[in-house]
Scaffold this active site. Structure first.
Site, PDB file in Angstrom:
ATOM      1  NE  ARG A   1      -8.194   6.673   9.434  1.00  0.00           N
ATOM      2  CZ  ARG A   1      -7.464   6.472   8.353  1.00  0.00           C
ATOM      3  NH1 ARG A   1      -6.215   6.014   8.462  1.00  0.00           N
ATOM      4  NH2 ARG A   1      -7.951   6.713   7.167  1.00  0.00           N
TER       5      ARG A   1
ATOM      6  CE  LYS B   1      -3.808   2.268   7.435  1.00  0.00           C
ATOM      7  NZ  LYS B   1      -4.532   3.176   6.544  1.00  0.00           N
TER       8      LYS B   1
ATOM      9  CG  ASP C   1      -2.060   0.988   1.078  1.00  0.00           C
ATOM     10  OD1 ASP C   1      -2.314   1.438  -0.062  1.00  0.00           O
ATOM     11  OD2 ASP C   1      -2.701   1.312   2.092  1.00  0.00           O
TER      12      ASP C   1
ATOM     13  CG  HIS D   1      -4.142  10.636   2.495  1.00  0.00           C
ATOM     14  ND1 HIS D   1      -5.241  10.589   3.327  1.00  0.00           N
ATOM     15  CD2 HIS D   1      -3.325   9.626   2.906  1.00  0.00           C
ATOM     16  CE1 HIS D   1      -5.091   9.599   4.192  1.00  0.00           C
ATOM     17  NE2 HIS D   1      -3.943   9.007   3.965  1.00  0.00           N
TER      18      HIS D   1
ATOM     19  CG  ASP E   1      -5.825   0.362   3.627  1.00  0.00           C
ATOM     20  OD1 ASP E   1      -5.910  -0.715   4.235  1.00  0.00           O
ATOM     21  OD2 ASP E   1      -4.934   1.211   3.843  1.00  0.00           O
TER      22      ASP E   1
ATOM     23  CD  GLU F   1      -5.447   2.929  -0.231  1.00  0.00           C
ATOM     24  OE1 GLU F   1      -4.608   2.282  -0.899  1.00  0.00           O
ATOM     25  OE2 GLU F   1      -5.349   3.126   0.998  1.00  0.00           O
TER      26      GLU F   1
ATOM     27  CD  GLU G   1      -7.382  13.003   3.730  1.00  0.00           C
ATOM     28  OE1 GLU G   1      -7.064  13.957   3.019  1.00  0.00           O
ATOM     29  OE2 GLU G   1      -7.424  11.834   3.316  1.00  0.00           O
TER      30      GLU G   1
ATOM     31  CD  GLN H   1      -3.449   4.646  10.681  1.00  0.00           C
ATOM     32  OE1 GLN H   1      -4.668   4.601  10.470  1.00  0.00           O
ATOM     33  NE2 GLN H   1      -2.612   5.193   9.830  1.00  0.00           N
TER      34      GLN H   1
ATOM     35  CB  THR I   1      -7.731  -4.806   2.035  1.00  0.00           C
ATOM     36  OG1 THR I   1      -6.843  -4.503   3.119  1.00  0.00           O
ATOM     37  CG2 THR I   1      -7.536  -3.795   0.921  1.00  0.00           C
TER      38      THR I   1
ATOM     39  CD  GLU J   1      -6.325   4.871   4.548  1.00  0.00           C
ATOM     40  OE1 GLU J   1      -5.626   4.037   3.939  1.00  0.00           O
ATOM     41  OE2 GLU J   1      -5.872   5.694   5.360  1.00  0.00           O
TER      42      GLU J   1
END
Ligand code: CA
Length: 404
Positions: free
Chosen positions: A219, A235, A114, A121, A215, A183, A346, A222, A239, A181
């Site tokens: 948080r 993570k 990844d 970002h 993904d 992607e 975000e 993380q 996925t 996420e």
């Protein structure tokens, strides 16, 4: 190379493929693995309108790894053959309705990497965690990535269980900050031998095609675990990827100039030509109380700082072998505006600006029962729009017996 398979006047004898809003017109021809209740063995097929053309005449494998190991000239020849078989005027063939199929993962995925290729970002997330130093000094020089986990990659539609984990010192339980996420993924092949590297101008020959990638990220887990080695359990619990491989040949009309670099990069990362692609990506969210999903963000793959070719040249620059069926993902695709932010971290600015749903609910992070839906498409004047299909997943509650 633009060829006759991209001709915008080309029509198919499959009527649903000629609809203007169709993701899978004859100019697209994505490949996937499907099965039906009547024929439970996995088979390869090409999506056309609302149907699938079984590819048993050309490819008899039960996944696309063999296809991914082909040279680009062979992949182009196959695309021409499929296009000819489906164009108006050619003889009708047996099709399978997509509504009657279960889609499977397109390949047996060996390794998954990844990247972190969106500077928007990186800047947004960096400014939340390091306000005085949002973008680390290496960002403009080296395509940042970490090695992910292929065992938890699931196909679109698979439900995703809220993970449990360490949330801080002495705390263990279900994540409270579950996120997606947005992607783009690229399936690789044929790849390089160990000790060899792929020169940047040949890098695209080692991409078979692209798909949507979610993904999923916890948080709070993380934040606690990521230093000094990067994300781990935050993570690798799931996925999700979309089932259709949009081939590099199908993307050809949608090339774009890469983002401008203000800092020169090393020669092995310098490419000539249009290595970016104009792909619009959208996120929608549906809570259990909603009927229609709500659009949360829209961003553009061409806004990434690093191209797929740069990611591949960098990944193999030390002699690391890339193999058919390996998956690389771009990292969250965000853009300069608020509506371009490709994850909730975000989009809600770490939960401080929650999203208002039409039901009166608010979302800072994902709740149980929420469904996240990614879609993508390429559109350009003079060419037929092609779609990437979709990548969806619904959040299941955490397992209660895993913690106390
Ligand atoms: Ca990511």
């Amino acid at each position: 190379m633009i060829e006759e398979t991209h001709d915008p006047t080309l029509k198919s004898w499959v009527e649903s493929a000629n609809r203007e809003d169709c993701d899978f017109p004859i100019q697209n021809l994505p490949l996937g693995v499907f099965r039906t209740t009547q024929s439970p063995e996995p088979r390869l097929g090409a999506a056309i309108g609302d149907f699938i053309l079984p590819l048993s005449q050309w490819l008899t494998w039960d996944n696309l790894n063999g296809y991914m190991s082909l040279m680009p000239s062979d992949r182009r020849r196959l695309r021409c053959d499929i296009s000819k078989a489906l164009e108006s005027g050619s003889g009708k063939r047996e099709l399978v309705a997509q509504s009657e199929c279960e889609m499977l993962l397109p390949a047996s995925i060996g390794d998954y990497t990844d990247f972190y290729a969106s500077i928007h970002h990186a800047q947004n997330v960096g400014s939340m965690f390091r306000p005085d130093n949002p973008l680390l000094p290496n960002y403009r020089h080296v395509p940042i990535a970490y090695h992910g986990r292929s065992s938890s990659i699931v196909v679109s539609g698979t439900a995703v269980r809220r993970p449990v984990g360490q949330l801080g010192e002495g705390q263990f339980g279900p994540t409270k900050n579950l996120d997606y996420e947005l992607e783009l993924g690229a399936f690789l092949g044929p790849g390089n031998a160990i000790g060899e590297s792929i020169p940047i101008d040949e890098a695209e020959q080692h991409i078979a095609g692209v798909c949507l990638v979610n993904d999923w990220s916890a948080r709070d887990i993380q934040r606690w675990e990521y230093q000094p080695l990067g994300p781990f359990l935050a993570k690798n619990f799931a996925t999700s990827i979309s089932p259709w491989l949009i081939t590099m040949e199908a993307l050809e009309p949608f090339r774009a100039s890469p983002a401008e670099h203000h800092v020169p990069v090393l020669p092995y990362l310098q490419a000539t030509g249009s290595g970016a692609f104009e792909i619009t990506l959208e996120v929608r969210l549906r809570s259990e109380g909603m009927i229609e999903p709500m659009l949360i963000s829209r961003s553009h793959f061409k806004d990434l700082y690093w191209t797929l070719a740069q990611m591949i040249a960098h990944h193999s620059s030390n002699g690391c072998p890339l193999r058919p069926g390996d998956l690389i993902a771009s990292g969250t695709v965000s853009g300069p505006e608020k509506e371009n932010r490709g994850c909730l971290l975000e989009r809600t600015w770490r939960g401080s600006e929650p999203i208002q749903l039409p039901t009166g609910e608010q979302r800072s992070f994902l709740e149980d029962g929420d469904e996240v839906i990614f879609t993508g498409y390429c559109a350009r004047e003079g060419f037929v729009r092609i779609g990437l299909g979709n990548c969806r997943g619904t959040i299941l509650p955490a397992r209660r017996n895993h913690y106390s």
